[in-house]
Design an enzyme around this catalytic site. Structure first.
Site, PDB file in Angstrom:
ATOM      1  N   ASP A  11      13.350  27.697  40.747  1.00 57.54           N
ATOM      2  CA  ASP A  11      13.946  26.045  40.864  1.00 57.54           C
ATOM      3  C   ASP A  11      14.464  25.594  40.003  1.00 57.54           C
ATOM      4  O   ASP A  11      14.538  26.213  38.767  1.00 57.54           O
ATOM      5  CB  ASP A  11      12.770  25.130  41.672  1.00 57.54           C
ATOM      6  CG  ASP A  11      13.301  23.996  42.184  1.00 57.54           C
ATOM      7  OD1 ASP A  11      14.256  23.927  42.791  1.00 57.54           O
ATOM      8  OD2 ASP A  11      12.578  23.000  42.187  1.00 57.54           O
ATOM      9  N   TYR A  43      20.812  21.388  41.180  1.00 59.50           N
ATOM     10  CA  TYR A  43      21.634  22.361  42.140  1.00 59.50           C
ATOM     11  C   TYR A  43      22.164  21.486  43.251  1.00 59.50           C
ATOM     12  O   TYR A  43      23.137  21.622  43.875  1.00 59.50           O
ATOM     13  CB  TYR A  43      20.656  23.276  42.698  1.00 59.50           C
ATOM     14  CG  TYR A  43      20.332  24.461  41.656  1.00 59.50           C
ATOM     15  CD1 TYR A  43      20.736  24.281  40.470  1.00 59.50           C
ATOM     16  CD2 TYR A  43      19.402  25.347  42.226  1.00 59.50           C
ATOM     17  CE1 TYR A  43      20.440  25.603  39.685  1.00 59.50           C
ATOM     18  CE2 TYR A  43      19.173  26.650  41.343  1.00 59.50           C
ATOM     19  CZ  TYR A  43      19.688  26.514  40.145  1.00 59.50           C
ATOM     20  OH  TYR A  43      19.237  27.830  39.427  1.00 59.50           O
ATOM     21  N   GLY A  44      21.576  20.462  43.614  1.00 60.35           N
ATOM     22  CA  GLY A  44      21.996  19.535  44.945  1.00 60.35           C
ATOM     23  C   GLY A  44      23.429  18.854  44.744  1.00 60.35           C
ATOM     24  O   GLY A  44      24.151  18.449  45.439  1.00 60.35           O
ATOM     25  N   CYS A  75      13.865  26.916  46.257  1.00 64.33           N
ATOM     26  CA  CYS A  75      14.696  25.785  46.264  1.00 64.33           C
ATOM     27  C   CYS A  75      15.697  25.924  47.459  1.00 64.33           C
ATOM     28  O   CYS A  75      16.302  27.019  47.873  1.00 64.33           O
ATOM     29  CB  CYS A  75      15.434  25.969  45.039  1.00 64.33           C
ATOM     30  SG  CYS A  75      17.117  24.670  45.147  1.00 64.33           S
ATOM     31  N   THR A  77      18.421  24.235  48.458  1.00 60.29           N
ATOM     32  CA  THR A  77      19.885  24.310  48.020  1.00 60.29           C
ATOM     33  C   THR A  77      20.517  25.554  47.640  1.00 60.29           C
ATOM     34  O   THR A  77      21.560  26.170  48.179  1.00 60.29           O
ATOM     35  CB  THR A  77      20.084  23.146  46.979  1.00 60.29           C
ATOM     36  OG1 THR A  77      19.469  22.179  47.038  1.00 60.29           O
ATOM     37  CG2 THR A  77      21.781  22.962  46.736  1.00 60.29           C
ATOM     38  N   CYS A 189      14.044  19.998  50.735  1.00 55.48           N
ATOM     39  CA  CYS A 189      14.285  19.984  49.345  1.00 55.48           C
ATOM     40  C   CYS A 189      12.721  20.267  48.728  1.00 55.48           C
ATOM     41  O   CYS A 189      11.823  19.300  49.030  1.00 55.48           O
ATOM     42  CB  CYS A 189      14.825  18.797  48.665  1.00 55.48           C
ATOM     43  SG  CYS A 189      14.749  18.884  46.732  1.00 55.48           S
ATOM     44  N   HIS A 191      11.349  19.977  46.090  1.00 54.89           N
ATOM     45  CA  HIS A 191      10.789  18.527  45.242  1.00 54.89           C
ATOM     46  C   HIS A 191      10.265  17.548  46.170  1.00 54.89           C
ATOM     47  O   HIS A 191       9.059  16.776  45.804  1.00 54.89           O
ATOM     48  CB  HIS A 191      11.967  17.660  44.545  1.00 54.89           C
ATOM     49  CG  HIS A 191      12.352  18.411  43.252  1.00 54.89           C
ATOM     50  ND1 HIS A 191      13.050  19.376  43.206  1.00 54.89           N
ATOM     51  CD2 HIS A 191      12.019  18.070  41.966  1.00 54.89           C
ATOM     52  CE1 HIS A 191      13.410  19.865  42.156  1.00 54.89           C
ATOM     53  NE2 HIS A 191      12.792  19.042  41.191  1.00 54.89           N
TER      54      HIS A 191
END
Ligand code: DGL
Length: 265
Positions: A11, A43-44, A75, A77, A189, A191
């Site tokens: 990630d 990355y987003g 991840c 994304t 996501c 996170h």
């Protein structure tokens, strides 16, 4: 014969811990390497072409460096954008993390589902396809946010944010047409599950939060079902693709997930 080859997770930061947690629970003997691409963060906010080039190259390098048996793109994304090029580039099995729209549609009673992800994830046709295939009778309301990524990164560094910060993100979903009928939110996501408690408090009404961690752990267990593990647990290893920040700030947070050895690339 023991097999010491690790499972590799990638990630941009601490988000992958929401995938690592369920994997460790299901496979406590599995050696783990947790890679944080801090140099590529976030990355987003990167373009599709940047990620389609960066993620396969980095994952290929890491998989060779640690002799991984399997890699998890921890991840959303990177998975919705670069899963195909990664699979084309690497010879080991690759597990991606995609928005958990299917399980959300299975439990929503109001048939109105929220999807919180990064801006890079929520604009992908991949999400349109998941909505069409698995939630055709639901209204799917999306919102892309980087704020929750930062809030999760800060939380793992011991920095607490006021609940209003979470409320502001949820308001961006709830204020959309039919948003007041949302009963289920996909945390798209990796996170975001790390701040699920704060989101639940900020919501102010009962909401089911859904994410892919447990499903991914089951998938990894299935793919490694006939493989051997070391007899004694091996300490997890964190590899930082460094942006120059001090990895020690993350040590207490990462140690909670069994990551005790730190290395910077
Ligand atoms: N954890 C990543 C995801 O699941 C995104 C974080 C970032 O923007 O780097 O999408």
């Amino acid at each position: 014969m023991e097999d010491a080859r690790p499972i590799l997770l990638l990630d941009t930061g601490v988000g992958g811990l929401s995938i690592l947690g369920p994997i460790r629970k299901l496979l406590p003997q599995a050696p783990i390497v947790f890679a944080l691409d801090q140099a590529g963060f976030p990355y987003g906010q990167r373009t599709e072409s940047e990620l389609s080039a960066r993620v396969p190259a980095l994952l290929g390098r890491l998989a060779e460096h640690v002799d991984a048996r399997l890699a998890v793109i921890a991840c959303n994304t990177a998975s919705v954008i670069a899963l195909d090029p990664v699979r084309a580039a690497l010879a080991i099995p690759i597990v991606g993390t995609v928005p958990a729209i299917k399980p959300a549609a299975a439990i929503s009673k109001s048939r109105v589902i929220g999807v919180l992800g990064t801006a890079g994830t929520v604009r992908q046709p991949y999400v349109d396809n998941l909505s069409r295939d698995f939630a055709a009778d639901c209204t799917v309301i999306r919102f892309g946010t980087h704020d929750l990524v930062e809030l999760a990164e800060n939380k793992l560094r011991g920095r607490v944010a006021p609940i209003e910060a979470y409320r502001a993100v949820l308001d961006a979903l709830f204020s959309q047409d039919k948003g007041d009928e949302i009963d289920t939110i996909v945390l798209a996501c990796t996170h975001f599950p790390l701040v699920e408690e704060e989101l639940a408090e900020a919501a102010g009404r009962p909401i089911s939060f859904v994410h892919g961690g447990d499903g991914i752990a089951r998938r990894v267990a299935h793919l490694t079902a006939d493989q051997k593990w070391p007899a004694d647990p091996v300490p997890g290893r964190a590899i930082f693709i460094s942006d120059g920040s001090d990895p020690e700030l993350l040590r207490p947070g990462l140690e909670q997930y069994g990551l005790h050895s730190f290395e910077t690339l």
